[in-house]
Motif scaffolding. Structure first.
Motif, PDB file in Angstrom:
ATOM      1  N   THR A   1      14.353 -28.869 -30.599  1.00  0.00           N
ATOM      2  CA  THR A   1      13.087 -28.323 -31.078  1.00  0.00           C
ATOM      3  C   THR A   1      12.606 -29.042 -32.334  1.00  0.00           C
ATOM      4  O   THR A   1      11.631 -28.632 -32.935  1.00  0.00           O
ATOM      5  CB  THR A   1      13.198 -26.808 -31.359  1.00  0.00           C
ATOM      6  N   LEU A   2      13.296 -30.120 -32.736  1.00  0.00           N
ATOM      7  CA  LEU A   2      12.859 -30.915 -33.879  1.00  0.00           C
ATOM      8  C   LEU A   2      12.537 -32.323 -33.402  1.00  0.00           C
ATOM      9  O   LEU A   2      13.368 -32.981 -32.776  1.00  0.00           O
ATOM     10  CB  LEU A   2      13.927 -30.964 -34.970  1.00  0.00           C
ATOM     11  N   LEU A   3      11.344 -32.759 -33.718  1.00  0.00           N
ATOM     12  CA  LEU A   3      10.881 -34.096 -33.382  1.00  0.00           C
ATOM     13  C   LEU A   3      10.446 -34.759 -34.675  1.00  0.00           C
ATOM     14  O   LEU A   3       9.811 -34.119 -35.510  1.00  0.00           O
ATOM     15  CB  LEU A   3       9.698 -33.964 -32.411  1.00  0.00           C
ATOM     16  N   LYS A   4      10.806 -36.010 -34.875  1.00  0.00           N
ATOM     17  CA  LYS A   4      10.356 -36.765 -36.043  1.00  0.00           C
ATOM     18  C   LYS A   4       9.534 -37.931 -35.544  1.00  0.00           C
ATOM     19  O   LYS A   4       9.870 -38.549 -34.529  1.00  0.00           O
ATOM     20  CB  LYS A   4      11.534 -37.255 -36.868  1.00  0.00           C
ATOM     21  N   GLY A   5       8.435 -38.199 -36.241  1.00  0.00           N
ATOM     22  CA  GLY A   5       7.573 -39.267 -35.786  1.00  0.00           C
ATOM     23  C   GLY A   5       6.808 -39.947 -36.902  1.00  0.00           C
ATOM     24  O   GLY A   5       6.835 -39.513 -38.052  1.00  0.00           O
ATOM     25  N   ILE A   6       6.126 -41.011 -36.510  1.00  0.00           N
ATOM     26  CA  ILE A   6       5.325 -41.810 -37.429  1.00  0.00           C
ATOM     27  C   ILE A   6       3.860 -41.632 -37.022  1.00  0.00           C
ATOM     28  O   ILE A   6       3.503 -41.855 -35.863  1.00  0.00           O
ATOM     29  CB  ILE A   6       5.712 -43.307 -37.358  1.00  0.00           C
ATOM     30  N   THR A   7       3.010 -41.269 -37.976  1.00  0.00           N
ATOM     31  CA  THR A   7       1.598 -41.049 -37.703  1.00  0.00           C
ATOM     32  C   THR A   7       0.854 -42.385 -37.615  1.00  0.00           C
ATOM     33  O   THR A   7       1.417 -43.445 -37.891  1.00  0.00           O
ATOM     34  CB  THR A   7       0.960 -40.198 -38.812  1.00  0.00           C
ATOM     35  N   THR A   8      -0.406 -42.326 -37.249  1.00  0.00           N
ATOM     36  CA  THR A   8      -1.209 -43.541 -37.105  1.00  0.00           C
ATOM     37  C   THR A   8      -1.412 -44.272 -38.426  1.00  0.00           C
ATOM     38  O   THR A   8      -1.726 -45.460 -38.427  1.00  0.00           O
ATOM     39  CB  THR A   8      -2.585 -43.213 -36.503  1.00  0.00           C
ATOM     40  N   ASP A   9      -1.230 -43.573 -39.550  1.00  0.00           N
ATOM     41  CA  ASP A   9      -1.316 -44.236 -40.854  1.00  0.00           C
ATOM     42  C   ASP A   9       0.071 -44.416 -41.475  1.00  0.00           C
ATOM     43  O   ASP A   9       0.222 -44.529 -42.685  1.00  0.00           O
ATOM     44  CB  ASP A   9      -2.267 -43.502 -41.795  1.00  0.00           C
ATOM     45  N   ASP A  10       1.091 -44.449 -40.619  1.00  0.00           N
ATOM     46  CA  ASP A  10       2.473 -44.790 -40.973  1.00  0.00           C
ATOM     47  C   ASP A  10       3.181 -43.801 -41.885  1.00  0.00           C
ATOM     48  O   ASP A  10       4.094 -44.171 -42.618  1.00  0.00           O
ATOM     49  CB  ASP A  10       2.543 -46.207 -41.561  1.00  0.00           C
ATOM     50  N   ALA A  11       2.788 -42.532 -41.828  1.00  0.00           N
ATOM     51  CA  ALA A  11       3.510 -41.488 -42.553  1.00  0.00           C
ATOM     52  C   ALA A  11       4.552 -40.887 -41.611  1.00  0.00           C
ATOM     53  O   ALA A  11       4.336 -40.786 -40.405  1.00  0.00           O
ATOM     54  CB  ALA A  11       2.549 -40.406 -43.029  1.00  0.00           C
ATOM     55  N   THR A  12       5.691 -40.492 -42.163  1.00  0.00           N
ATOM     56  CA  THR A  12       6.739 -39.844 -41.379  1.00  0.00           C
ATOM     57  C   THR A  12       6.547 -38.342 -41.459  1.00  0.00           C
ATOM     58  O   THR A  12       6.374 -37.791 -42.551  1.00  0.00           O
ATOM     59  CB  THR A  12       8.126 -40.223 -41.925  1.00  0.00           C
ATOM     60  N   ILE A  13       6.552 -37.670 -40.294  1.00  0.00           N
ATOM     61  CA  ILE A  13       6.415 -36.214 -40.287  1.00  0.00           C
ATOM     62  C   ILE A  13       7.488 -35.588 -39.406  1.00  0.00           C
ATOM     63  O   ILE A  13       8.057 -36.243 -38.536  1.00  0.00           O
ATOM     64  CB  ILE A  13       5.014 -35.743 -39.831  1.00  0.00           C
ATOM     65  N   ASN A  14       7.735 -34.307 -39.660  1.00  0.00           N
ATOM     66  CA  ASN A  14       8.656 -33.493 -38.864  1.00  0.00           C
ATOM     67  C   ASN A  14       7.829 -32.506 -38.057  1.00  0.00           C
ATOM     68  O   ASN A  14       6.865 -31.931 -38.563  1.00  0.00           O
ATOM     69  CB  ASN A  14       9.607 -32.716 -39.771  1.00  0.00           C
ATOM     70  N   VAL A  15       8.236 -32.308 -36.820  1.00  0.00           N
ATOM     71  CA  VAL A  15       7.538 -31.379 -35.942  1.00  0.00           C
ATOM     72  C   VAL A  15       8.552 -30.382 -35.404  1.00  0.00           C
ATOM     73  O   VAL A  15       9.528 -30.769 -34.758  1.00  0.00           O
ATOM     74  CB  VAL A  15       6.869 -32.137 -34.772  1.00  0.00           C
TER      75      VAL A  15
END
Length: 114
Positions: free
Chosen positions: A36-50
């Motif tokens: 239930t935890l996903l980590k990703g990189i946004t279109t402006d190269d920020a790292t976020i947790n989902v």
């Protein structure tokens, strides 16, 4: 989702939308099936947790997804739903997407007709 209205954001604008329903495009960096935890990189190269509302049964690593949920922190979205983009070999146009985000943040009533 209970509230269909959401703000389209990128990593930079996520932090000013804490507490709101948001939609963000993310390239998945880390996801352990079925988690239930996903980590990703946004279109402006920020790292976020989902924090997902339910686990997904598919390998999402290096895939583009749209995440819809509530921004709970400047780098975290909770109760998220995920829309998985087709893996058709085409790369997302990050520059154009970020330009759209900038336009929408400077023209907040663009969807209203008078």
């Amino acid at each position: 989702m209970s509230d269909p209205l959401r703000t389209i954001v990128n990593g930079a604008s996520l932090r000013i939308n804490v507490g709101k329903q948001v939609s963000i495009i993310v390239k998945v960096d880390t996801y352990d099936i079925p988690g239930t935890l996903l980590k990703g990189i946004t279109t402006d190269d920020a790292t976020i947790n989902v924090n997902l509302s339910a686990p997904l049964e598919t390998n999402l690593r290096n895939r583009w997804v749209e995440v819809i949920g509530q921004a709970s922190r400047p780098d975290t979205i909770n109760n998220a739903e995920v829309i998985i983009f087709p893996d058709d070999g085409q790369e997302l146009d990050k520059k154009s997407h970020n330009m759209m985000i900038q336009f929408l943040s400077n023209a907040p009533n663009v969807y209203s007709i008078r």
